[in-house]
Design a protein around this motif. Sequence first.
Motif, PDB file in Angstrom:
ATOM      1  N   ALA A  57       0.814  -1.217   0.000  1.00 44.02           N
ATOM      2  CA  ALA A  57       0.000   0.000   0.000  1.00 44.02           C
ATOM      3  C   ALA A  57       0.847   1.267   0.000  1.00 44.02           C
ATOM      4  O   ALA A  57       0.461   2.278  -0.602  1.00 44.02           O
ATOM      5  N   ASP A  58       2.015   1.203   0.653  1.00 35.95           N
ATOM      6  CA  ASP A  58       2.834   2.414   0.735  1.00 35.95           C
ATOM      7  C   ASP A  58       3.599   2.705  -0.562  1.00 35.95           C
ATOM      8  O   ASP A  58       4.326   3.698  -0.643  1.00 35.95           O
ATOM      9  N   GLN A  59       3.446   1.831  -1.587  1.00 37.35           N
ATOM     10  CA  GLN A  59       4.104   2.072  -2.871  1.00 37.35           C
ATOM     11  C   GLN A  59       3.274   2.972  -3.793  1.00 37.35           C
ATOM     12  O   GLN A  59       3.771   3.394  -4.843  1.00 37.35           O
ATOM     13  N   PHE A  60       2.032   3.247  -3.436  1.00 35.15           N
ATOM     14  CA  PHE A  60       1.203   4.131  -4.248  1.00 35.15           C
ATOM     15  C   PHE A  60       1.489   5.587  -3.899  1.00 35.15           C
ATOM     16  O   PHE A  60       1.809   5.896  -2.762  1.00 35.15           O
ATOM     17  N   PRO A  61       1.355   6.495  -4.895  1.00 34.09           N
ATOM     18  CA  PRO A  61       1.013   6.260  -6.294  1.00 34.09           C
ATOM     19  C   PRO A  61       2.168   5.589  -7.043  1.00 34.09           C
ATOM     20  O   PRO A  61       3.328   5.871  -6.788  1.00 34.09           O
ATOM     21  N   MET A  62       1.804   4.704  -7.997  1.00 34.45           N
ATOM     22  CA  MET A  62       2.781   3.937  -8.755  1.00 34.45           C
ATOM     23  C   MET A  62       2.549   4.132 -10.249  1.00 34.45           C
ATOM     24  O   MET A  62       1.455   3.867 -10.755  1.00 34.45           O
ATOM     25  N   ILE A  63       3.571   4.612 -10.949  1.00 30.62           N
ATOM     26  CA  ILE A  63       3.489   4.706 -12.405  1.00 30.62           C
ATOM     27  C   ILE A  63       3.432   3.292 -12.968  1.00 30.62           C
ATOM     28  O   ILE A  63       4.222   2.434 -12.601  1.00 30.62           O
ATOM     29  N   LEU A  64       2.481   3.051 -13.859  1.00 31.49           N
ATOM     30  CA  LEU A  64       2.255   1.729 -14.415  1.00 31.49           C
ATOM     31  C   LEU A  64       3.178   1.475 -15.606  1.00 31.49           C
ATOM     32  O   LEU A  64       3.892   2.359 -16.049  1.00 31.49           O
ATOM     33  N   GLY A  65       3.158   0.248 -16.113  1.00 32.69           N
ATOM     34  CA  GLY A  65       3.949  -0.107 -17.287  1.00 32.69           C
ATOM     35  C   GLY A  65       5.154  -0.961 -16.938  1.00 32.69           C
ATOM     36  O   GLY A  65       6.115  -0.476 -16.346  1.00 32.69           O
ATOM     37  N   CYS A  66       5.105  -2.251 -17.326  1.00 33.23           N
ATOM     38  CA  CYS A  66       6.210  -3.171 -17.026  1.00 33.23           C
ATOM     39  C   CYS A  66       7.318  -3.100 -18.065  1.00 33.23           C
ATOM     40  O   CYS A  66       8.450  -3.473 -17.773  1.00 33.23           O
ATOM     41  N   ASP A  67       6.981  -2.739 -19.288  1.00 34.22           N
ATOM     42  CA  ASP A  67       7.995  -2.829 -20.330  1.00 34.22           C
ATOM     43  C   ASP A  67       7.813  -1.720 -21.355  1.00 34.22           C
ATOM     44  O   ASP A  67       6.802  -1.016 -21.361  1.00 34.22           O
ATOM     45  N   GLY A  68       8.820  -1.567 -22.202  1.00 34.73           N
ATOM     46  CA  GLY A  68       8.742  -0.523 -23.208  1.00 34.73           C
ATOM     47  C   GLY A  68      10.028  -0.411 -23.993  1.00 34.73           C
ATOM     48  O   GLY A  68      10.982  -1.163 -23.797  1.00 34.73           O
ATOM     49  N   ALA A  69      10.013   0.551 -24.896  1.00 30.68           N
ATOM     50  CA  ALA A  69      11.178   0.844 -25.726  1.00 30.68           C
ATOM     51  C   ALA A  69      11.394   2.349 -25.725  1.00 30.68           C
ATOM     52  O   ALA A  69      10.448   3.135 -25.605  1.00 30.68           O
ATOM     53  N   GLY A  70      12.663   2.745 -25.852  1.00 30.71           N
ATOM     54  CA  GLY A  70      12.947   4.173 -25.840  1.00 30.71           C
ATOM     55  C   GLY A  70      14.405   4.440 -26.159  1.00 30.71           C
ATOM     56  O   GLY A  70      15.092   3.603 -26.754  1.00 30.71           O
ATOM     57  N   THR A  71      14.891   5.602 -25.744  1.00 36.74           N
ATOM     58  CA  THR A  71      16.263   6.003 -26.050  1.00 36.74           C
ATOM     59  C   THR A  71      16.993   6.433 -24.788  1.00 36.74           C
ATOM     60  O   THR A  71      16.404   7.008 -23.866  1.00 36.74           O
ATOM     61  N   ASP A  73      20.291   8.618 -23.015  1.00 36.01           N
ATOM     62  CA  ASP A  73      20.748  10.007 -23.175  1.00 36.01           C
ATOM     63  C   ASP A  73      21.655  10.176 -24.390  1.00 36.01           C
ATOM     64  O   ASP A  73      21.693  11.251 -24.991  1.00 36.01           O
ATOM     65  N   ASP A  74      22.388   9.123 -24.759  1.00 31.53           N
ATOM     66  CA  ASP A  74      23.294   9.231 -25.905  1.00 31.53           C
ATOM     67  C   ASP A  74      22.608   8.893 -27.232  1.00 31.53           C
ATOM     68  O   ASP A  74      23.257   8.813 -28.279  1.00 31.53           O
ATOM     69  N   GLY A  75      21.290   8.662 -27.193  1.00 31.28           N
ATOM     70  CA  GLY A  75      20.538   8.384 -28.411  1.00 31.28           C
ATOM     71  C   GLY A  75      20.395   6.912 -28.757  1.00 31.28           C
ATOM     72  O   GLY A  75      19.700   6.572 -29.718  1.00 31.28           O
ATOM     73  N   THR A  76      21.032   6.022 -27.989  1.00 32.16           N
ATOM     74  CA  THR A  76      20.912   4.590 -28.258  1.00 32.16           C
ATOM     75  C   THR A  76      19.475   4.133 -28.053  1.00 32.16           C
ATOM     76  O   THR A  76      18.862   4.426 -27.014  1.00 32.16           O
ATOM     77  N   GLU A  77      18.929   3.407 -29.032  1.00 32.48           N
ATOM     78  CA  GLU A  77      17.574   2.873 -28.912  1.00 32.48           C
ATOM     79  C   GLU A  77      17.615   1.542 -28.173  1.00 32.48           C
ATOM     80  O   GLU A  77      18.410   0.661 -28.530  1.00 32.48           O
ATOM     81  N   VAL A  78      16.759   1.384 -27.165  1.00 35.29           N
ATOM     82  CA  VAL A  78      16.828   0.218 -26.294  1.00 35.29           C
ATOM     83  C   VAL A  78      15.448  -0.353 -26.022  1.00 35.29           C
ATOM     84  O   VAL A  78      14.420   0.305 -26.198  1.00 35.29           O
ATOM     85  N   VAL A  79      15.456  -1.615 -25.576  1.00 31.81           N
ATOM     86  CA  VAL A  79      14.286  -2.298 -25.048  1.00 31.81           C
ATOM     87  C   VAL A  79      14.527  -2.521 -23.559  1.00 31.81           C
ATOM     88  O   VAL A  79      15.635  -2.881 -23.152  1.00 31.81           O
ATOM     89  N   VAL A  80      13.499  -2.302 -22.746  1.00 26.77           N
ATOM     90  CA  VAL A  80      13.625  -2.418 -21.297  1.00 26.77           C
ATOM     91  C   VAL A  80      13.313  -3.841 -20.850  1.00 26.77           C
ATOM     92  O   VAL A  80      12.319  -4.443 -21.273  1.00 26.77           O
ATOM     93  N   HIS A  81      14.182  -4.382 -19.985  1.00 28.83           N
ATOM     94  CA  HIS A  81      13.951  -5.668 -19.314  1.00 28.83           C
ATOM     95  C   HIS A  81      13.423  -5.353 -17.925  1.00 28.83           C
ATOM     96  O   HIS A  81      14.091  -4.687 -17.129  1.00 28.83           O
ATOM     97  N   SER A  82      12.221  -5.840 -17.614  1.00 25.57           N
ATOM     98  CA  SER A  82      11.541  -5.361 -16.410  1.00 25.57           C
ATOM     99  C   SER A  82      11.835  -6.151 -15.146  1.00 25.57           C
ATOM    100  O   SER A  82      11.392  -5.768 -14.067  1.00 25.57           O
ATOM    101  N   VAL A  83      12.559  -7.269 -15.244  1.00 28.85           N
ATOM    102  CA  VAL A  83      12.888  -8.050 -14.050  1.00 28.85           C
ATOM    103  C   VAL A  83      14.117  -7.436 -13.385  1.00 28.85           C
ATOM    104  O   VAL A  83      15.211  -7.438 -13.959  1.00 28.85           O
ATOM    105  N   ILE A  84      13.933  -6.914 -12.196  1.00 29.77           N
ATOM    106  CA  ILE A  84      15.025  -6.262 -11.469  1.00 29.77           C
ATOM    107  C   ILE A  84      15.380  -7.129 -10.266  1.00 29.77           C
ATOM    108  O   ILE A  84      14.567  -7.336  -9.361  1.00 29.77           O
ATOM    109  N   GLY A  85      16.591  -7.676 -10.287  1.00 30.07           N
ATOM    110  CA  GLY A  85      17.001  -8.611  -9.253  1.00 30.07           C
ATOM    111  C   GLY A  85      17.943  -7.996  -8.236  1.00 30.07           C
ATOM    112  O   GLY A  85      18.347  -6.838  -8.334  1.00 30.07           O
TER     113      GLY A  85
END
Length: 322
Positions: A57-71, A73-85
């Motif tokens: 409950a104390d994690q809210f508000p929580m931005i949603l979205g497990c995965d995505g693609a983007g860039t 800072d240096d312009g490299t295009e990437v895919v996000v891996h959502s498992v954080i160990g």
Amino acid sequence: MFAVYAAEPNAENPLAALAAGERPDPVAPDGWVTVRVSAASLNMHDIWTLRGVGIKADQFPMILGCDGAGTLDDGTEVVVHSVIGDPAWSGDETLDPRRTLLTEKHQGTFAESVVVPALNVVAKPAGLSPVHAAGMGTAWLTAYRMLFTKSGLRPGQTMLVQGASGGVSTALIQLGRAAGLRVWVTGRSDEKRALAEKLGAHSTFASGERLPEKVDGVFETVGEATWSHSMRALRPGGVIVCSGSTSGPNPGADLQRLFFLQLRVVGSTMGTLDELRDLLAFVQTAGIVPEVGLELPMERAEEGFRAMLEGQTAGKIVFTRQ
């Protein structure tokens, strides 16, 4: 920055917990990077977050979205891996007891920017658009691990996908066809079965329909509603690979069939960073165009959430940023 987030948990009416508006810009700690989001896809996990499942409950508000693609800072295009160990963990990160996913502890990808560990970004293949890459890190990775790591199936064998139109199911159809398996699919409607055929299914059947012959493997994300059909569909020595239970978590086990026919039931959760790299390479090499059923600007995310809640999916639902 603009973001789509869960303001609070609401188990009975998850859309009432959905909000969109300004949230603080993320700051990347040491060893993390900032990804400017181009596209991000919707998953059932986001619905569970709105309901308050798997998040404190104390994690809210929580931005949603497990995965995505983007860039970066240096312009490299990437895919996000959502498992954080746990940084101290070695080996398969999906087995790390302290692992977490984006949106469980860390803010997600339905925003202008997201921060993730530097190890959690993979270069996007040049031939894969950000919209098509947006679903790779969750639904497609889940399907890839189910098929290639967990099932043990070989080209030429027959696989049954329970459910024709969700993100994992459509990925399984496309991956299985490209890998040389005979792909059978069940679906609740003519439209869903037609989509499966368009994506490469060799045969489609109504949900629960008797099959013309037994199959080598069944891929389950539905749970209670399809489980007994999945068990009956298997030939001796066959396997069910299960990565979800959207219709309920407590199916009848049918233990007599299980032991007498020497069936296997295998659990599968998400996938590893190495599997994500292999998935991206396979999609590019095989010329697969991942199915996107609905593409919306992030500002219209509620329409996508409503479609998923109503079962109106036809591949991935993807939100884009300009």
